[in-house]
Structures are given as C-alpha cells and as structure tokens.
Design an enzyme around this catalytic site. Structure first.
Site: not given
Ligand code: NAD
Length: 248
Positions: A140, A153
């Site tokens: 991130s 986080y």
């Molecule tokens: P999201 O919540 O849409 O998707 C996350 C997925 O991870 C979900 O399907 C959830 O079920 C799965 N998950 C969570 N815990 C889990 C576990 N213990 N075992 C298996 N699966 C699990 O979120 P997103 O925005 O698509 O995030 C994806 C990645 O991107 C994450 O690592 C998040 O930290 C990172 N990220 C997101 C953002 C943002 O702004 N959305 C920014 C920077 C980084």
C-alpha cells in the site's frame, strides 16, 4: 492478449476488488488462475465474470491459517500442474486512532496482511520455476506515506513491503522476481465512509487526494499483470507505487 497463455497463477484475495479485477484480467490474457479467498460467495462472483480464454479454479481458504495455506498451495500446484506466478492480494483494513488501538487490531492486521503474504511466499517458492518464477505482493502507498488513523494498517503494509524487498534479494540467484505493488486509494469495499467516521478530522486526506480521483480496481490489476508478465522480466526488488500522483 495472450501474454499469460500457458501461465499458471496462484492468486489470493480473488473474491473482491483488486483481486477480482486481477483474476478477470489474467484469465482474459489466457492464464490458468487458482483463486483463493475467505469468501466462497465472492469467489463465485469472480468465477462468473472471469471468462476465457484462460480458466479459473476457486478455493476457499484463510490466508492467515498456516495449515490452510500449505493445503491451498499444494492444491494449486496439483490442479494447475505447477505454479508460475504467485500474486498476494488478500488483505484487511482497520481504522485505529492511536487512543483506541488494541492488541487484537494489531495482531489481526499483521496476521492477515503480513503473515499471510509470507506464508504463501514460503510455500509457493517450493514450486516456482527458477529463471521465470515471479511473486507480486500488494502492499500500500501507506507503507511509505503517513495516513492518520491507519498506523496499524500502514505498519502491516510496511511489513509486506520490507518482506518483499528482502525476499527479492534472497531469491534473485534463482532468477525468481519479487515485486511489491503499492496502490493509493482504490474504489473497493475495503475503503469508503466506514474508514473515516465523521468524528475523525479527515482534512489531512484532502491534501493527499489524487487529482485523478480514486483508482478503479482494474487500474491496479493492469499494473499487477504487467509486473507478473514477461513484460516485467527485469523488474524485481522495486516497489511500484500506483497512487495517481497523490504525493507529487
Ligand atoms: P477488498 O476488501 O475488496 O478485497 C480483499 C479480499 O481479501 C476480499 O475478497 C476478502 O475476502 C479477502 N480476504 C480478507 N481476509 C482474508 C483472509 N484472511 N483469507 C483470505 N482472503 C481474505 O479490498 P481491496 O481494496 O481489493 O484490497 C486488496 C488489497 O489491496 C489488500 O491487500 C489491500 O490492503 C490493498 N490495498 C487496497 C487499497 C484500497 O484503497 N482499496 C489501497 C492500498 C492497498
């Protein structure tokens, strides 16, 4: 669009957001994707939209459960006939103003985001081929830039970033690449009004907002696909920050 034809990919977090968009992109480019998530419903939705020419197999597992990770990676190698690329997307978010920070928050964030990523790397490295194997870990932009109320986080994502850089140095002699990809704000269920409830002063975020707005998950998936593809073959141990210029 056959960049991933014949390429076997193990992808976590495929049940939503960035992971789903990545699955769709890779299958469209010909990959065989073994898609892991905690949410069976999420995986079913992903499988419905990730249509050929590649294929997708889904597998419910908790990335923070060591035995479930060992089982998932073994199942992926057996189902796909090998693993060419590992893409760790699964992650959770918690808003943790410092006066309300709990040990449980810290442990949950680190166990899912950092330990889960590390376990998948350890297990997948038993299968990734020397010379062409690749790992992409989603960190991130908060790993390197301050984000109030998100220190726990951010620390867990800093761990993902640091882990990825050192792992890249450790496996480079095998010709295996490790690329951390750090998104800024992406429009997914992970973020939204629940992240910054009204009692918190969100003015800082107004100053670091990208003029491009929040990214769509597909805009991150495209970068992940590039990093995992042969187009990224000289890319390792370097973070790709995809934050729409939030910190220009
Ligand atoms: P999201 O919540 O849409 O998707 C996350 C997925 O991870 C979900 O399907 C959830 O079920 C799965 N998950 C969570 N815990 C889990 C576990 N213990 N075992 C298996 N699966 C699990 O979120 P997103 O925005 O698509 O995030 C994806 C990645 O991107 C994450 O690592 C998040 O930290 C990172 N990220 C997101 C953002 C943002 O702004 N959305 C920014 C920077 C980084």
């Amino acid at each position: 669009m056959d960049r991933f034809e014949g390429v076997d990919v193990l992808l976590t977090g495929a049940g939503s957001g960035i992971g789903r968009a990545t699955a769709v992109r890779l299958v469209a480019e010909g990959a065989a994707v073994f898609a892991v998530d905690l949410s069976g419903d999420g995986l079913r939705e992903t499988a419905a939209v990730a249509t050929g020419p590649g294929r997708i197999v889904t597998h419910v597992a908790d990335v923070s459960d060591e035995s479930a990770v060992v089982e998932a990676v073994g199942a992926a190698a057996a189902e796909l006939g090998g693993i060419d690329a590992l893409i760790n997307v699964a992650g959770i978010h918690r808003t943790t103003p410092i006066d309300r920070l709990t040990v449980a928050d810290m442990q949950q964030l680190f166990t899912v985001n950092a330990v889960g990523t590390a376990l998948f790397c350890r297990e997948a490295l038993r299968h990734l081929p020397d010379g062409t194997g690749v790992i992409v870990n989603v960190a991130s932009s908060s790993a390197a830039h301050g984000n109030p109320y998100m220190s726990a986080y951010s620390a867990s994502k800093g761990a993902v970033l640091a882990f990825s850089l050192s792992l890249a140095a450790e496996v480079v002699h095998r010709g295996i690449r490790v690329v951390p990809v750090s998104p800024g704000t992406v429009a997914t269920p992970l973020v939204g009004p629940h992240v910054l409830p009204p009692e918190l002063d969100a003015s800082y975020y107004g100053r670091i907002r990208s003029l491009l707005g929040a990214a769509e998950p597909e805009q991150i998936a495209g970068v992940i696909a590039f990093a995992a593809s042969r187009d990224g073959s000289y890319l390792t141990g370097a973070e790709i920050r995809v934050d729409g210029g939030s910190h220009i």
